[in-house]
Scaffold this motif. Structure first.
Motif, PDB file in Angstrom:
ATOM      1  N   VAL A 132       3.706   2.105   2.712  1.00 26.19           N
ATOM      2  CA  VAL A 132       4.782   3.054   2.458  1.00 26.19           C
ATOM      3  C   VAL A 132       4.151   4.415   2.203  1.00 26.19           C
ATOM      4  CG1 VAL A 132       6.691   3.638   0.919  1.00 26.19           C
ATOM      5  CG2 VAL A 132       6.205   1.250   1.424  1.00 26.19           C
ATOM      6  N   VAL A 133       4.733   5.451   2.785  1.00 25.14           N
ATOM      7  CA  VAL A 133       4.262   6.803   2.509  1.00 25.14           C
ATOM      8  C   VAL A 133       5.127   7.380   1.399  1.00 25.14           C
ATOM      9  CG1 VAL A 133       3.873   9.106   3.442  1.00 25.14           C
ATOM     10  CG2 VAL A 133       3.466   7.089   4.871  1.00 25.14           C
ATOM     11  N   VAL A 134       4.456   7.897   0.369  1.00 21.02           N
ATOM     12  CA  VAL A 134       5.141   8.477  -0.787  1.00 21.02           C
ATOM     13  C   VAL A 134       4.741   9.938  -0.921  1.00 21.02           C
ATOM     14  CG1 VAL A 134       5.300   6.261  -2.002  1.00 21.02           C
ATOM     15  CG2 VAL A 134       3.329   7.741  -2.393  1.00 21.02           C
ATOM     16  N   LYS A 135       5.513  10.665  -1.659  1.00 21.74           N
ATOM     17  CA  LYS A 135       5.235  12.087  -1.835  1.00 21.74           C
ATOM     18  C   LYS A 135       3.942  12.310  -2.627  1.00 21.74           C
ATOM     19  CE  LYS A 135       7.260  16.346  -3.525  1.00 21.74           C
ATOM     20  NZ  LYS A 135       8.384  16.981  -4.175  1.00 21.74           N
TER      21      LYS A 135
ATOM     22  N   MET B  48       0.846  -1.188   0.000  1.00 22.53           N
ATOM     23  CA  MET B  48       0.000   0.000   0.000  1.00 22.53           C
ATOM     24  C   MET B  48       0.882   1.240   0.000  1.00 22.53           C
ATOM     25  SD  MET B  48      -2.636  -1.476   2.832  1.00 22.53           S
ATOM     26  CE  MET B  48      -1.415  -2.616   3.525  1.00 22.53           C
ATOM     27  N   PHE B  49       0.592   2.150  -0.925  1.00 27.14           N
ATOM     28  CA  PHE B  49       1.338   3.395  -1.044  1.00 27.14           C
ATOM     29  C   PHE B  49       0.382   4.530  -0.689  1.00 27.14           C
ATOM     30  CE2 PHE B  49       3.074   0.229  -3.889  1.00 27.14           C
ATOM     31  CZ  PHE B  49       4.420   0.259  -3.580  1.00 27.14           C
ATOM     32  N   LEU B  50       0.662   5.223   0.394  1.00 29.10           N
ATOM     33  CA  LEU B  50      -0.183   6.303   0.890  1.00 29.10           C
ATOM     34  C   LEU B  50       0.514   7.637   0.677  1.00 29.10           C
ATOM     35  CD1 LEU B  50      -0.344   3.717   2.921  1.00 29.10           C
ATOM     36  CD2 LEU B  50      -1.621   5.261   4.342  1.00 29.10           C
ATOM     37  N   THR B  51      -0.267   8.677   0.436  1.00 29.14           N
ATOM     38  CA  THR B  51       0.323  10.011   0.301  1.00 29.14           C
ATOM     39  C   THR B  51       0.250  10.808   1.594  1.00 29.14           C
ATOM     40  OG1 THR B  51      -1.760  10.896  -0.550  1.00 29.14           O
ATOM     41  CG2 THR B  51      -0.121  10.152  -2.178  1.00 29.14           C
TER      42      THR B  51
ATOM     43  N   ARG C   9      -5.054   9.159  -2.893  1.00 23.95           N
ATOM     44  CA  ARG C   9      -4.351   9.106  -1.608  1.00 23.95           C
ATOM     45  C   ARG C   9      -3.820   7.705  -1.341  1.00 23.95           C
ATOM     46  NH1 ARG C   9      -7.071  13.440   2.293  1.00 23.95           N
ATOM     47  NH2 ARG C   9      -5.541  12.509   3.693  1.00 23.95           N
ATOM     48  N   ILE C  10      -4.145   6.760  -2.240  1.00 27.32           N
ATOM     49  CA  ILE C  10      -3.755   5.358  -2.048  1.00 27.32           C
ATOM     50  C   ILE C  10      -3.536   4.688  -3.398  1.00 27.32           C
ATOM     51  CG2 ILE C  10      -6.171   4.596  -1.954  1.00 27.32           C
ATOM     52  CD1 ILE C  10      -3.353   3.020   0.117  1.00 27.32           C
ATOM     53  N   GLU C  11      -2.562   3.811  -3.439  1.00 27.76           N
ATOM     54  CA  GLU C  11      -2.353   2.902  -4.562  1.00 27.76           C
ATOM     55  C   GLU C  11      -1.936   1.580  -3.941  1.00 27.76           C
ATOM     56  OE1 GLU C  11       0.609   2.460  -8.392  1.00 27.76           O
ATOM     57  OE2 GLU C  11      -0.221   4.440  -7.943  1.00 27.76           O
ATOM     58  N   ILE C  12      -2.417   0.475  -4.489  1.00 28.41           N
ATOM     59  CA  ILE C  12      -2.158  -0.842  -3.897  1.00 28.41           C
ATOM     60  C   ILE C  12      -1.731  -1.833  -4.973  1.00 28.41           C
ATOM     61  CG2 ILE C  12      -3.127  -2.769  -2.543  1.00 28.41           C
ATOM     62  CD1 ILE C  12      -5.171  -0.762  -1.405  1.00 28.41           C
ATOM     63  N   GLU C  13      -0.748  -2.667  -4.642  1.00 25.96           N
ATOM     64  CA  GLU C  13      -0.347  -3.813  -5.457  1.00 25.96           C
ATOM     65  C   GLU C  13      -0.727  -5.071  -4.699  1.00 25.96           C
ATOM     66  OE1 GLU C  13       3.896  -3.718  -5.719  1.00 25.96           O
ATOM     67  OE2 GLU C  13       3.914  -2.101  -7.180  1.00 25.96           O
ATOM     68  N   ALA C  14      -0.921  -6.167  -5.413  1.00 26.10           N
ATOM     69  CA  ALA C  14      -1.228  -7.443  -4.762  1.00 26.10           C
ATOM     70  C   ALA C  14      -0.595  -8.594  -5.541  1.00 26.10           C
ATOM     71  CB  ALA C  14      -2.730  -7.656  -4.667  1.00 26.10           C
ATOM     72  N   ASP C  15      -0.158  -9.589  -4.817  1.00 28.32           N
ATOM     73  CA  ASP C  15       0.360 -10.826  -5.408  1.00 28.32           C
ATOM     74  C   ASP C  15      -0.452 -11.984  -4.832  1.00 28.32           C
ATOM     75  OD1 ASP C  15       2.526  -9.641  -6.872  1.00 28.32           O
ATOM     76  OD2 ASP C  15       3.551  -9.387  -4.954  1.00 28.32           O
ATOM     77  N   ALA C  16      -0.856 -12.879  -5.713  1.00 26.27           N
ATOM     78  CA  ALA C  16      -1.659 -14.033  -5.289  1.00 26.27           C
ATOM     79  C   ALA C  16      -1.007 -15.316  -5.810  1.00 26.27           C
ATOM     80  CB  ALA C  16      -3.071 -13.917  -5.821  1.00 26.27           C
ATOM     81  N   PHE C  17      -1.278 -16.393  -5.108  1.00 24.61           N
ATOM     82  CA  PHE C  17      -0.823 -17.716  -5.528  1.00 24.61           C
ATOM     83  C   PHE C  17      -2.009 -18.659  -5.446  1.00 24.61           C
ATOM     84  CE2 PHE C  17       1.218 -21.894  -4.710  1.00 24.61           C
ATOM     85  CZ  PHE C  17       1.849 -22.009  -5.929  1.00 24.61           C
TER      86      PHE C  17
END
Length: 124
Positions: free
Chosen positions: A102-105, A73-76, A113-121
């Motif tokens: 993680v807080v990003v600029k 999760m990338f938060l501003t 205000r948010i971006e999310i990545e996900a990995d699945a198996f």
């Protein structure tokens, strides 16, 4: 192993040259996903929309939320972590993937205000 690119609805996919998700064997990698369509909403609604987009991509790849083993999760805004965490918990409370915040600029869209990545198996 077979590779399958899963398209989404982001207007940035053809410009940047990426897929919403890529499935290789039992692994599904979901690209950084923002709250497209909820740009002006509060961070909780943005997080919920983002996770719904991720869930749709997983389903197109033949996976479910239960298959997610990692989220990023990338938060501003640092202060958003609790609201983001609560919504993440609505989706993953019993699944409990490895997760990083993680807080990003800033993000690609300045309203996000948010971006999310996900990995699945996929195990079944």
């Amino acid at each position: 192993m077979t590779r399958t690119n899963i398209a989404g609805t982001s207007p940035y996919e053809p410009i940047i040259g990426f897929s919403r998700a890529v499935k290789v064997g039992g692994h599904v990698h979901v690209s950084g996903t923002g709250p497209v369509g909820a740009d002006k909403e509060d961070v909780a609604a943005q997080t919920r929309k983002t996770l719904e987009i991720i869930q749709t991509a997983l389903e197109k790849a033949g996976a479910r939320l239960e298959h997610v083993v990692r989220t990023r999760m990338f938060l501003t805004h640092t202060a958003d972590w609790e609201e983001v965490g609560r919504v993440h918990g609505e989706f993953f409370g019993s699944i409990r993937p490895a997760a990083t915040m993680v807080v990003v600029k800033e993000l690609l869209n300045p309203d996000w205000r948010i971006e999310i990545e996900a990995d699945a198996f996929i195990t079944d």
